[in-house]
Design a protein around this motif. Structure first.
Motif, mmCIF file in Angstrom:
data_model
loop_
_atom_site.group_PDB
_atom_site.id
_atom_site.type_symbol
_atom_site.label_atom_id
_atom_site.label_comp_id
_atom_site.label_asym_id
_atom_site.label_seq_id
_atom_site.Cartn_x
_atom_site.Cartn_y
_atom_site.Cartn_z
ATOM 1 N N ARG A 90 0.787 -1.223 0.000
ATOM 2 C CA ARG A 90 0.000 0.000 0.000
ATOM 3 C C ARG A 90 0.826 1.283 0.000
ATOM 4 O O ARG A 90 0.302 2.364 -0.132
ATOM 5 C CB ARG A 90 -0.940 0.018 1.219
ATOM 6 N N LYS A 91 2.135 1.128 0.146
ATOM 7 C CA LYS A 91 2.998 2.304 0.178
ATOM 8 C C LYS A 91 2.936 3.017 -1.181
ATOM 9 O O LYS A 91 2.846 2.362 -2.212
ATOM 10 C CB LYS A 91 4.421 1.795 0.413
ATOM 11 N N VAL A 92 2.936 4.364 -1.181
ATOM 12 C CA VAL A 92 2.931 5.060 -2.464
ATOM 13 C C VAL A 92 4.366 5.198 -2.967
ATOM 14 O O VAL A 92 5.202 5.828 -2.337
ATOM 15 C CB VAL A 92 2.243 6.443 -2.354
ATOM 16 N N PHE A 93 4.619 4.570 -4.108
ATOM 17 C CA PHE A 93 5.983 4.568 -4.642
ATOM 18 C C PHE A 93 6.284 5.796 -5.497
ATOM 19 O O PHE A 93 7.417 6.192 -5.641
ATOM 20 C CB PHE A 93 6.201 3.319 -5.499
ATOM 21 N N GLY A 94 5.247 6.348 -6.125
ATOM 22 C CA GLY A 94 5.504 7.485 -6.998
ATOM 23 C C GLY A 94 4.276 7.796 -7.830
ATOM 24 O O GLY A 94 3.278 7.076 -7.794
ATOM 25 N N LYS A 95 4.373 8.919 -8.573
ATOM 26 C CA LYS A 95 3.225 9.358 -9.372
ATOM 27 C C LYS A 95 3.463 9.028 -10.845
ATOM 28 O O LYS A 95 4.531 9.337 -11.385
ATOM 29 C CB LYS A 95 3.039 10.867 -9.227
ATOM 30 N N VAL A 96 2.440 8.441 -11.454
ATOM 31 C CA VAL A 96 2.559 8.033 -12.858
ATOM 32 C C VAL A 96 1.467 8.708 -13.685
ATOM 33 O O VAL A 96 0.287 8.595 -13.366
ATOM 34 C CB VAL A 96 2.395 6.502 -13.011
ATOM 35 N N VAL A 97 1.878 9.416 -14.720
ATOM 36 C CA VAL A 97 0.910 9.941 -15.677
ATOM 37 C C VAL A 97 0.853 8.950 -16.839
ATOM 38 O O VAL A 97 1.868 8.673 -17.478
ATOM 39 C CB VAL A 97 1.314 11.351 -16.164
ATOM 40 N N LEU A 98 -0.339 8.407 -17.052
ATOM 41 C CA LEU A 98 -0.506 7.311 -18.016
ATOM 42 C C LEU A 98 -1.434 7.734 -19.149
ATOM 43 O O LEU A 98 -2.454 8.388 -18.905
ATOM 44 C CB LEU A 98 -1.124 6.117 -17.267
#
Ligand code: B1M
Length: 216
Positions: A90-98
């Protein structure tokens, strides 16, 4: 229904372009405790691949391709919540624009990649299909994206992946945003040629590549 039988019926539901049957089989897969991604890959994807092959050699026509695509999307929409539930980290690894690149409306694989990335702890901004180059760049800037992820299913639209990379360079964002590409026609050679940072053949691989790119 036994698992093998269920997979065969899933395959056939895509060939028949029957969304109702596909949805009901997807529900059966959940009720039987099958891994939803495995059901997609072993049951539905072989069907859509067969349709693609028959379409390219003229044994099937556009309306059938459309119906198969719709049946596939319906099945995935039933399985998606279950896939998201199963993502354990559940940890947020990063932001991805897809996005699926400009000129390309194929969204099934892209959506699957987004679902898996979200399930495994990435914050995903899915811009949809046929997304203009500058819209991707602007969103990456707006949300301070770690990764821009671009899907292309047509040999004619793959070039837009390169265009986005060039646009990121032009606005000075390239150095801090990793670019990941994918889609059936994409190869390692293409990835090198356009200077992308990562590539995966499938949705599970996409999660691993994204983690590797961010060193998490
Ligand atoms: Co289209 N289509 N289609 N189509 N279609 C293909 C891609 C094609 C290979 C069929 C064929 O001729 N054999 C062919 C492309 C040929 C080429 O360019 N060389 C083709 C064509 C020609 C077309 C049209 C031009 C047809 C026409 O109008 N004459 C037209 C194009 C419209 C446009 O985009 N401008 C068109 C339209 C359509 C439909 C709308 C009818 C429908 C799409 C429905 C939808 O998406 N909502 C459709 C479909 C269903 C297909 C096939 C049959 C299936 C695609 C699919 O959903 N696969 C496809 C043939 C095929 O691929 N076998 C075909 C299942 C999906 C799970 O896999 O998308 O590959 P995929 O995604 C995978 C991986 O590639 C990877 O992970 C995913 C999950 O494992 N991946 C990534 C994908 N993106 C990624 C991003 C990543 C990492 C991994 O990181 C960022």
């Amino acid at each position: 229904m036994q698992t093998e039988e269920l997979y065969k019926a899933m395959f056939q539901s895509i060939i028949d372009g029957d969304s109702d049957v596909a949805a009901s089989l997807a529900k059966q897969a959940i009720d039987s405790g099958l891994d939803p991604l495995e059901a997609i890959n072993e049951g539905f994807v072989p069907g859509v691949n067969q349709v693609g092959e028959q379409f390219s050699c003229g044994d099937m026509f556009l309306p059938e391709l459309v119906m198969a695509g719709e049946a596939m999307k319906t099945a995935i929409s039933v399985l998606e919540p279950e896939m998201a539930k199963r993502g354990t980290e559940r940890k947020v690894f990063g932001k991805v624009v897809l996005a699926t690149v400009q000129g390309d409306i194929h969204d099934i694989g892209k959506t699957l990649v987004g679902t898996m990335l979200a399930a495994y702890g990435f914050q995903v901004y899915d811009l949809g299909v046929d997304v203009p180059i500058l819209k991707v760049v602007e969103k990456a800037r707006e949300v301070n994206a770690d990764i821009v992820a671009l899907s292309a299913l047509l040999t004619t639209t793959m070039v837009r992946q390169r265009d986005v990379i060039e646009a990121l360079e032009d606005v000075g964002l390239r150095a801090r945003v990793k670019v990941m590409v994918g889609g059936a026609p994409v190869t390692h050679e293409w990835v090198e040629q356009i200077g992308a940072d990562g590539y995966s053949e499938d949705a599970v691989g996409a999660v691993n590549v994204a983690k590797k790119l961010l060193g998490v």
